[in-house]
Design an enzyme around this catalytic site. Structure first.
Site, PDB file in Angstrom:
ATOM      1  N   GLY A 142       0.834  -1.207   0.000  1.00  0.00           N
ATOM      2  CA  GLY A 142       0.000   0.000   0.000  1.00  0.00           C
ATOM      3  C   GLY A 142       0.866   1.254   0.000  1.00  0.00           C
ATOM      4  CG  HIS A 143       3.215   2.262   3.417  1.00  0.00           C
ATOM      5  ND1 HIS A 143       3.113   1.116   4.162  1.00  0.00           N
ATOM      6  CD2 HIS A 143       2.702   3.256   4.173  1.00  0.00           C
ATOM      7  CE1 HIS A 143       2.563   1.413   5.331  1.00  0.00           C
ATOM      8  NE2 HIS A 143       2.302   2.692   5.367  1.00  0.00           N
ATOM      9  N   GLY A 145      -3.231   7.439   1.629  1.00  0.00           N
ATOM     10  CA  GLY A 145      -4.051   6.313   1.195  1.00  0.00           C
ATOM     11  C   GLY A 145      -5.534   6.551   1.481  1.00  0.00           C
ATOM     12  CG  ASP A 160      -5.610   5.237   7.137  1.00  0.00           C
ATOM     13  OD1 ASP A 160      -6.139   4.501   7.984  1.00  0.00           O
ATOM     14  OD2 ASP A 160      -4.460   5.044   6.703  1.00  0.00           O
ATOM     15  CD  GLN A 201      -4.166   9.476   8.174  1.00  0.00           C
ATOM     16  OE1 GLN A 201      -3.915   9.220   9.319  1.00  0.00           O
ATOM     17  NE2 GLN A 201      -3.469   8.939   7.169  1.00  0.00           N
ATOM     18  CB  VAL A 205      -2.746  -1.706  -2.146  1.00  0.00           C
ATOM     19  CG1 VAL A 205      -2.137  -2.999  -2.674  1.00  0.00           C
ATOM     20  CG2 VAL A 205      -2.310  -0.524  -3.017  1.00  0.00           C
ATOM     21  NE  ARG A 244      -2.845   0.063  14.763  1.00  0.00           N
ATOM     22  CZ  ARG A 244      -2.808   1.383  14.520  1.00  0.00           C
ATOM     23  NH1 ARG A 244      -3.255   1.850  13.372  1.00  0.00           N
ATOM     24  NH2 ARG A 244      -2.311   2.212  15.410  1.00  0.00           N
TER      25      ARG A 244
HETATM   26  O1  PAF Z   1      -1.397   7.225   7.971  1.00  0.00           O
HETATM   27  C1  PAF Z   1      -0.362   7.270   8.663  1.00  0.00           C
HETATM   28  O2  PAF Z   1       0.550   6.439   8.555  1.00  0.00           O
HETATM   29  C2  PAF Z   1      -0.222   8.386   9.695  1.00  0.00           C
HETATM   30  O3  PAF Z   1      -1.433   8.674  10.301  1.00  0.00           O
HETATM   31  C3  PAF Z   1       0.449   9.642   9.155  1.00  0.00           C
HETATM   32  C4  PAF Z   1      -0.390  10.289   8.060  1.00  0.00           C
HETATM   33  C5  PAF Z   1       1.826   9.305   8.595  1.00  0.00           C
HETATM   34  C6  PAF Z   1       0.622  10.678  10.275  1.00  0.00           C
HETATM   35  O4  PAF Z   1       1.401  10.168  11.311  1.00  0.00           O
END
Ligand code: PAF
Length: 283
Positions: free
Chosen positions: A36-37, A149, A152, A155, A178, A189
């Site tokens: 995903g990253h 992503g 989240d 977020q 992903v 996690r």
């Molecule tokens: O999604 C994340 O991994 C975190 O919440 C972030 C955006 C890096 C902020 O610490």
């Protein structure tokens, strides 16, 4: 790939890039990287000449009873993955570098209407911690574009709102979730799951797809859909915190003008608390 742990070092490199006319992309992460990253890195690469990623497990976004201490950390693997993905600079600050006055910031950013609902209702203060560290990282890196992503979802909505409200000149890009072939959304996690739990976890995506299908078939009693979704998760041995149908633009309950829905879920499975979501256009 250059690796730095000091803000001043990062600024020196970025100043040089800017002098060369480069457009700078940024992917903030908490490490323990997965596919995903890497897709976020690819999205940033596509939009920028130089890409910076940060790995910082931000204490401010964890509640007192949450998993800050045991959050998975894999710096050696992360560094290799980022280098392979074409990252130009890895920013790896210590907590003191980000919060020199202690583990918090005196200035906190709260995106009030969005921070207290859904995830925020179950994780008080979490989104203030996210908004604050992302604003600080934006101030440190000063990117042109930053990628987050869609997994989240809340977020991402909060970061978009914070960036707009504070007139921060960073383009925010959301990248699609992903998934493993069985549907489970990639998440750091997921490492908490036992083999048996990992086999059950894709049922979250199954329940989301079933709910989306009910909307597509014309069901508009969202309470029924939410109850059914939560029941499917309980039947799979999970404890859902919520299974909610919301307006995709506002994250509030749908209204007649709603054009697109997002179905959001958080569920506990063993030691893991997993979140996922799915958008559905209304026809
Ligand atoms: O999604 C994340 O991994 C975190 O919440 C972030 C955006 C890096 C902020 O610490």
């Amino acid at each position: 790939m250059i690796t730095v742990d000091r803000i001043a070092e990062l600024r020196t490199v970025v100043r040089q890039w800017r002098a060369e006319g480069a457009r700078v992309g940024f992917v903030p992460t908490m490490g323990s990287l997965h596919a995903g990253h890497i897709s976020l890195l690819a999205a940033a690469r596509f939009r920028a000449d130089r890409v910076i990623s940060s790995v910082f497990v931000n204490p401010m976004q964890f509640g007192p009873s949450e998993d800050f201490e045991r959050y998975p950390r894999s710096p050696v693997e992360d560094s290799q993955l980022l280098a392979d993905a074409g990252c130009d600079l890895l920013f790896l600050p210590a907590v003191d570098e980000i919060y020199p006055e202690g583990r918090e910031s005196a200035t906190r950013i709260s995106v009030k209407p969005l921070a207290g609902i859904l995830e925020g209702a179950h994780r008080p203060g979490h989104f203030d911690g996210v908004a604050t560290v992302v604003a600080k990282l934006f101030g440190i890196v000063q990117p042109d574009v930053a990628v987050f992503g869609e997994k989240d979802y809340q977020q991402l909505a909060i970061i978009r709102r914070m960036t707009a409200d504070l007139d921060i000149p960073v383009e925010i890009v959301g990248a699609p979730t992903v998934r493993s072939p069985d549907g489970l959304a990639m998440s750091s996690r997921n490492r908490y799951l036992s083999t048996a739990e990992r086999a059950l976890a894709p049922r979250i995506h199954t329940a989301l797809k079933a709910a989306a299908a009910r909307v597509d078939q014309g069901e508009r009693d969202y309470a029924v859909i939410m109850e059914q979704g939560a029941r499917e998760l309980r039947d799979a041995g999970m404890q859902p915190d919520y299974f909610e149908v919301r307006d995709a633009a506002t994250l509030l309950p749908p209204v007649p003008a709603t054009r697109e829905l997002v179905i959001l879920v958080a569920a506990r499975l063993g030691k893991a608390r997993l979140i996922d979501n799915l958008r559905v256009a209304l026809r």
